[in-house]
Design an enzyme around this catalytic site. Structure first.
Site, PDB file in Angstrom:
ATOM      1  N   SER A   1       0.868  -1.187   0.000  1.00  0.00           N
ATOM      2  CA  SER A   1       0.000   0.000   0.000  1.00  0.00           C
ATOM      3  C   SER A   1       0.896   1.226   0.000  1.00  0.00           C
ATOM      4  CB  SER A   1      -0.872   0.018   1.266  1.00  0.00           C
ATOM      5  OG  SER A   1      -1.464   1.286   1.429  1.00  0.00           O
TER       6      SER A   1
ATOM      7  N   TYR B   1      -1.408  -1.070  10.267  1.00  0.00           N
ATOM      8  CA  TYR B   1      -1.569  -1.390   8.843  1.00  0.00           C
ATOM      9  C   TYR B   1      -0.347  -0.898   8.043  1.00  0.00           C
ATOM     10  CZ  TYR B   1      -3.902  -1.458   4.239  1.00  0.00           C
ATOM     11  OH  TYR B   1      -4.232  -1.685   2.928  1.00  0.00           O
TER      12      TYR B   1
ATOM     13  N   LYS C   1       2.387  -3.189   5.919  1.00  0.00           N
ATOM     14  CA  LYS C   1       2.654  -3.034   4.480  1.00  0.00           C
ATOM     15  C   LYS C   1       4.118  -2.646   4.230  1.00  0.00           C
ATOM     16  CE  LYS C   1      -1.561  -3.965   3.130  1.00  0.00           C
ATOM     17  NZ  LYS C   1      -1.847  -5.231   2.443  1.00  0.00           N
TER      18      LYS C   1
HETATM   19  P1  NAD Z   1     -11.426  -6.358   0.999  1.00  0.00           P
HETATM   20  O1  NAD Z   1     -11.638  -6.224   2.464  1.00  0.00           O
HETATM   21  O2  NAD Z   1     -12.560  -6.106   0.081  1.00  0.00           O
HETATM   22  O3  NAD Z   1     -10.828  -7.805   0.670  1.00  0.00           O
HETATM   23  C1  NAD Z   1      -9.888  -8.454   1.486  1.00  0.00           C
HETATM   24  C2  NAD Z   1      -9.977  -9.943   1.238  1.00  0.00           C
HETATM   25  O4  NAD Z   1      -9.075 -10.603   2.167  1.00  0.00           O
HETATM   26  C3  NAD Z   1     -11.381 -10.500   1.491  1.00  0.00           C
HETATM   27  O5  NAD Z   1     -11.756 -11.404   0.487  1.00  0.00           O
HETATM   28  C4  NAD Z   1     -11.226 -11.163   2.841  1.00  0.00           C
HETATM   29  O6  NAD Z   1     -12.157 -12.215   3.074  1.00  0.00           O
HETATM   30  C5  NAD Z   1      -9.781 -11.671   2.776  1.00  0.00           C
HETATM   31  N1  NAD Z   1      -9.268 -11.990   4.113  1.00  0.00           N
HETATM   32  C6  NAD Z   1      -9.310 -11.187   5.197  1.00  0.00           C
HETATM   33  N2  NAD Z   1      -8.873 -11.833   6.279  1.00  0.00           N
HETATM   34  C7  NAD Z   1      -8.522 -13.079   5.873  1.00  0.00           C
HETATM   35  C8  NAD Z   1      -8.019 -14.236   6.549  1.00  0.00           C
HETATM   36  N3  NAD Z   1      -7.802 -14.240   7.866  1.00  0.00           N
HETATM   37  N4  NAD Z   1      -7.780 -15.353   5.815  1.00  0.00           N
HETATM   38  C9  NAD Z   1      -8.031 -15.379   4.478  1.00  0.00           C
HETATM   39  N5  NAD Z   1      -8.525 -14.318   3.797  1.00  0.00           N
HETATM   40  C10 NAD Z   1      -8.773 -13.185   4.488  1.00  0.00           C
HETATM   41  O7  NAD Z   1     -10.207  -5.387   0.675  1.00  0.00           O
HETATM   42  P2  NAD Z   1      -9.570  -4.907  -0.715  1.00  0.00           P
HETATM   43  O8  NAD Z   1      -9.751  -3.436  -0.778  1.00  0.00           O
HETATM   44  O9  NAD Z   1     -10.027  -5.749  -1.824  1.00  0.00           O
HETATM   45  O10 NAD Z   1      -8.034  -5.161  -0.379  1.00  0.00           O
HETATM   46  C11 NAD Z   1      -7.239  -6.179  -0.969  1.00  0.00           C
HETATM   47  C12 NAD Z   1      -5.782  -5.905  -0.643  1.00  0.00           C
HETATM   48  O11 NAD Z   1      -5.406  -4.626  -1.163  1.00  0.00           O
HETATM   49  C13 NAD Z   1      -5.486  -5.851   0.864  1.00  0.00           C
HETATM   50  O12 NAD Z   1      -4.230  -6.437   1.128  1.00  0.00           O
HETATM   51  C14 NAD Z   1      -5.429  -4.374   1.139  1.00  0.00           C
HETATM   52  O13 NAD Z   1      -4.638  -4.076   2.278  1.00  0.00           O
HETATM   53  C15 NAD Z   1      -4.796  -3.860  -0.129  1.00  0.00           C
HETATM   54  N6  NAD Z   1      -5.029  -2.431  -0.377  1.00  0.00           N
HETATM   55  C16 NAD Z   1      -6.293  -1.955  -0.560  1.00  0.00           C
HETATM   56  C17 NAD Z   1      -6.468  -0.587  -0.758  1.00  0.00           C
HETATM   57  C18 NAD Z   1      -7.829   0.012  -0.982  1.00  0.00           C
HETATM   58  O14 NAD Z   1      -7.904   1.245  -1.064  1.00  0.00           O
HETATM   59  N7  NAD Z   1      -8.888  -0.768  -1.069  1.00  0.00           N
HETATM   60  C19 NAD Z   1      -5.351   0.259  -0.777  1.00  0.00           C
HETATM   61  C20 NAD Z   1      -4.090  -0.276  -0.599  1.00  0.00           C
HETATM   62  C21 NAD Z   1      -3.928  -1.630  -0.402  1.00  0.00           C
END
Ligand code: NAD
Length: 244
Positions: A139, A152, A156
């Site tokens: 991130s 968080y 990252k």
């Molecule tokens: P989201 O919450 O929609 O999806 C996260 C996924 O991880 C879900 O399917 C969830 O069930 C799974 N997960 C969570 N805990 C788990 C566990 N204990 N075991 C197995 N699976 C598990 O979030 P997203 O926005 O799709 O994020 C995906 C990735 O991108 C993450 O690593 C997040 O940190 C990163 N990210 C997202 C953003 C954003 O703005 N959305 C920005 C930077 C980084």
């Protein structure tokens, strides 16, 4: 069809960015093993839509002691993954002085430690085949930090360090390890951000829009495919120019 014949493991594939990555990989010809802590209610429909190219692994990544065995088992089933995307992640935001041990630990366990153990298991096997690509979902806050997200951001930042360290250990064996650093992407994770804060955030992004899940998935595809065969140990921001 940039991933024709490839086998990919995508963690956190139940929803959000992970699901979008899995869908894009399948559209590009890959077989995908989706991993999440629960099985989707519509798994049969998803499998049908994927034309038999979707498989599922139910695993709670917060149970760190179960990861090695589960990944090794799925590697046997797939006969080695060509691509592994460590996408699963959670937030438990709080100001540093109010953050509980549980809020700190859970985020570090899932976002950093679990990703390390998944990557290590997969890399061991990729080395045997002398090829493979591992992509870690970091991130922008892992580079720049963010108030209210010390846990968080640290997870990252740690994942970026794991990416570079592992990349240097396996580069000579044909295995590449890279990371994506998304900015603000529309998903369930960011859905709770109040409208006012979202507006302010969007205004501060040079491209004047928030990111789509496809924006991230296409960057992951770059690292997963032969378009990046001479690229390793890198962190690619996908943030609309949020940080130059
Ligand atoms: P989201 O919450 O929609 O999806 C996260 C996924 O991880 C879900 O399917 C969830 O069930 C799974 N997960 C969570 N805990 C788990 C566990 N204990 N075991 C197995 N699976 C598990 O979030 P997203 O926005 O799709 O994020 C995906 C990735 O991108 C993450 O690593 C997040 O940190 C990163 N990210 C997202 C953003 C954003 O703005 N959305 C920005 C930077 C980084």
């Amino acid at each position: 069809m940039r991933l024709n014949g490839k086998k990919a493991l995508v963690t956190g594939a139940l929803r959000g960015i992970g699901k979008t990555i899995a869908d894009l990989f399948i559209a590009e010809g890959a077989q995908v093993w989706g991993l999440d802590y629960k099985t989707p209610d519509d798994l049969d429909a998803r499998k049908e839509a994927a034309g038999g190219k979707l498989h599922w692994i139910q695993l709670d990544l917060s149970v760190l002691s179960s990861i090695d065995e589960a990944i090794e088992k799925s590697i046997k089933e797939a006969d080695c993954f060509d691509i592994v995307v460590n996408n699963a992640g959670i937030t438990k935001d709080n100001l540093s002085f109010r953050m509980s041990l549980e809020e700190w630990q859970k985020v570090i366990d899932i976002n950093l430690s679990a990703a390390f153990f998944v990557a290590r298991s997969a890399a061991k096997d990729m080395i045997r085949k002398r090829s493979g690509s591992i992509i870690n979902m970091a991130s922008v806050v892992g580079i720049h930090g963010n108030g209210g997200q010390a846990n968080y951001s640290a997870s990252k930042a740690g994942l970026i360090a794991v990416t570079k360290s592992l990349a240097s250990e396996v580069a000579s064996r044909g295995v590449r390890v890279n990371a994506i650093a998304p900015g603000y992407i529309e998903s369930d994770m960011t859905a709770a951000v109040p409208e006012e804060a979202r507006k302010k955030m969007t205004e501060s992004i040079p491209m004047k829009r928030t990111g789509k899940q496809e924006d991230v998935a296409r960057a992951v595809l770059f690292f997963a495919s032969d378009d990046s065969t001479y690229v390793t140990g890198q962190v690619l921001p996908v943030d609309g120019g949020m940080f130059f």
